[in-house]
Design a protein around this motif. Structure first.
Motif, short mmCIF file in Angstrom:
data_model
loop_
_atom_site.label_atom_id
_atom_site.label_comp_id
_atom_site.label_asym_id
_atom_site.label_seq_id
_atom_site.Cartn_x
_atom_site.Cartn_y
_atom_site.Cartn_z
N ALA A 171 0.80 -1.23 0.00
CA ALA A 171 0.00 0.00 0.00
C ALA A 171 0.84 1.28 0.00
CB ALA A 171 -0.94 0.01 1.20
N VAL A 172 2.05 1.22 0.54
CA VAL A 172 2.88 2.42 0.60
C VAL A 172 4.01 2.41 -0.42
CG1 VAL A 172 2.34 2.97 3.00
CG2 VAL A 172 4.24 1.46 2.50
N GLY A 173 4.05 1.40 -1.29
CA GLY A 173 5.02 1.38 -2.37
C GLY A 173 6.24 0.52 -2.16
N ASN A 174 6.33 -0.20 -1.04
CA ASN A 174 7.47 -1.10 -0.81
C ASN A 174 7.34 -2.33 -1.70
OD1 ASN A 174 8.48 0.53 1.30
ND2 ASN A 174 7.07 -0.43 2.73
N VAL A 175 8.44 -2.80 -2.25
CA VAL A 175 8.43 -4.00 -3.08
C VAL A 175 8.35 -5.22 -2.17
CG1 VAL A 175 9.72 -5.35 -4.76
CG2 VAL A 175 9.77 -2.87 -4.88
N LEU A 176 7.41 -6.12 -2.47
CA LEU A 176 7.23 -7.34 -1.69
C LEU A 176 7.95 -8.51 -2.36
CD1 LEU A 176 3.42 -7.05 -0.88
CD2 LEU A 176 5.33 -6.54 0.63
N ALA A 177 8.40 -9.47 -1.56
CA ALA A 177 9.07 -10.67 -2.06
C ALA A 177 8.53 -11.88 -1.30
CB ALA A 177 10.57 -10.56 -1.87
N ASP A 178 8.75 -13.07 -1.85
CA ASP A 178 8.35 -14.29 -1.17
C ASP A 178 8.99 -14.34 0.21
OD1 ASP A 178 6.81 -15.27 -3.24
OD2 ASP A 178 8.40 -16.50 -4.08
N ALA A 189 5.23 -14.94 6.17
CA ALA A 189 5.67 -15.76 5.03
C ALA A 189 4.68 -15.74 3.87
CB ALA A 189 5.94 -17.19 5.48
N ILE A 190 4.55 -14.60 3.22
CA ILE A 190 3.68 -14.50 2.05
C ILE A 190 4.36 -15.14 0.84
CG2 ILE A 190 2.60 -12.38 2.87
CD1 ILE A 190 4.30 -10.91 0.68
N ARG A 191 3.54 -15.44 -0.18
CA ARG A 191 4.06 -15.94 -1.46
C ARG A 191 3.45 -15.11 -2.57
NH1 ARG A 191 2.49 -22.06 -0.88
NH2 ARG A 191 0.61 -20.89 -0.52
N LEU A 192 4.26 -14.77 -3.54
CA LEU A 192 3.76 -14.02 -4.69
C LEU A 192 3.09 -14.98 -5.66
CD1 LEU A 192 6.77 -11.62 -5.27
CD2 LEU A 192 4.78 -11.31 -3.81
N THR A 193 2.03 -14.50 -6.32
CA THR A 193 1.25 -15.38 -7.20
C THR A 193 1.52 -15.17 -8.67
OG1 THR A 193 -0.57 -13.79 -7.31
CG2 THR A 193 -0.65 -15.41 -5.54
N GLY A 194 2.24 -14.15 -9.04
CA GLY A 194 2.43 -13.83 -10.45
C GLY A 194 1.53 -12.69 -10.89
N ASP A 195 0.52 -12.40 -10.08
CA ASP A 195 -0.37 -11.26 -10.31
C ASP A 195 0.18 -10.09 -9.51
OD1 ASP A 195 -2.45 -9.34 -10.04
OD2 ASP A 195 -3.97 -10.87 -10.37
N PRO A 196 0.33 -8.92 -10.11
CA PRO A 196 0.94 -7.79 -9.38
C PRO A 196 0.09 -7.26 -8.22
CG PRO A 196 0.20 -7.09 -11.54
CD PRO A 196 0.03 -8.57 -11.49
N GLN A 197 -1.15 -7.70 -8.08
CA GLN A 197 -1.98 -7.20 -6.99
C GLN A 197 -2.40 -8.26 -5.98
OE1 GLN A 197 -2.92 -4.11 -5.95
NE2 GLN A 197 -1.35 -3.53 -7.40
N GLU A 198 -2.01 -9.52 -6.16
CA GLU A 198 -2.45 -10.57 -5.25
C GLU A 198 -1.26 -11.27 -4.61
OE1 GLU A 198 -4.97 -13.21 -7.44
OE2 GLU A 198 -6.64 -11.81 -7.41
N ILE A 199 -1.42 -11.58 -3.32
CA ILE A 199 -0.41 -12.35 -2.59
C ILE A 199 -1.11 -13.50 -1.89
CG2 ILE A 199 1.28 -10.50 -2.28
CD1 ILE A 199 0.14 -10.00 0.48
N VAL A 238 -6.01 -15.38 -0.05
CA VAL A 238 -5.34 -14.51 -1.02
C VAL A 238 -5.74 -13.08 -0.70
CG1 VAL A 238 -5.10 -13.92 -3.45
CG2 VAL A 238 -5.38 -16.31 -2.79
N LEU A 239 -4.74 -12.23 -0.50
CA LEU A 239 -4.98 -10.83 -0.16
C LEU A 239 -4.56 -9.92 -1.30
CD1 LEU A 239 -3.62 -10.73 3.50
CD2 LEU A 239 -6.00 -10.80 2.79
N ARG A 240 -5.20 -8.79 -1.42
CA ARG A 240 -4.80 -7.77 -2.37
C ARG A 240 -3.64 -6.98 -1.75
NH1 ARG A 240 -6.85 -7.34 -7.32
NH2 ARG A 240 -6.70 -5.11 -7.16
N ALA A 241 -2.65 -6.68 -2.55
CA ALA A 241 -1.46 -5.98 -2.07
C ALA A 241 -1.78 -4.59 -1.56
CB ALA A 241 -0.41 -5.91 -3.18
N GLU A 242 -2.87 -3.99 -2.03
CA GLU A 242 -3.24 -2.64 -1.61
C GLU A 242 -3.70 -2.57 -0.15
OE1 GLU A 242 -7.36 -1.55 -3.34
OE2 GLU A 242 -6.61 -3.23 -4.55
N PHE A 243 -3.96 -3.73 0.49
CA PHE A 243 -4.44 -3.75 1.86
C PHE A 243 -3.37 -4.18 2.86
CE2 PHE A 243 -8.45 -4.73 -0.55
CZ PHE A 243 -8.97 -3.46 -0.41
N VAL A 244 -2.13 -4.31 2.43
CA VAL A 244 -1.07 -4.74 3.33
C VAL A 244 0.11 -3.76 3.29
CG1 VAL A 244 -1.67 -7.18 3.14
CG2 VAL A 244 0.06 -6.24 1.62
N ARG A 245 0.90 -3.81 4.36
CA ARG A 245 2.11 -2.99 4.46
C ARG A 245 3.24 -3.92 4.90
NH1 ARG A 245 3.82 -0.55 9.14
NH2 ARG A 245 1.73 -0.79 9.95
#
Length: 102
Positions: free
Chosen positions: A38-45, A72-82, A93-100
């Protein structure tokens, strides 16, 4: 030179001949998806994230409160879902816009 022994391949996108290793690196970079919170940080597995608002989980009859830590999140290949694991909820499955990122 070691570059003279390298195999060259034709890149249809650019219309040029280039070393096979260079083309492979170019294609790998194009296939990576950058997921930002939500604040622009790049997420990784494997990252830990915190929810920034209350979320009602459909099908589970449960609400995840703001500030809940998801480990311990995992990326799904979709830029908005983890993809996440949370006790009592399967297949979360969460939307990236709702996490920090934590």
């Amino acid at each position: 030179m070691s570059g003279e022994d390298e195999e060259y391949v034709y890149d249809e996108e650019s219309g040029e001949w280039m070393p096979a290793s260079e083309l492979a690196a170019k294609q790998a970079a194009a296939n990576t998806v950058e997921v930002r919170d939500a604040v622009g940080n790049v997420l990784a597995d494997g990252d830990q994230v915190t929810l920034i608002k209350d979320l009602e989980v459909k099908g589970a009859g449960q609400t995840l409160k703001q500030g809940t830590l998801i480990k311990a999140i995992r990326l799904t290949g979709d830029p908005q879902e983890i993809d996440c694991k949370y006790p009592g909820i399967k297949g979360l499955v969460l939307r990236a816009e709702f996490v920090r990122k934590r």
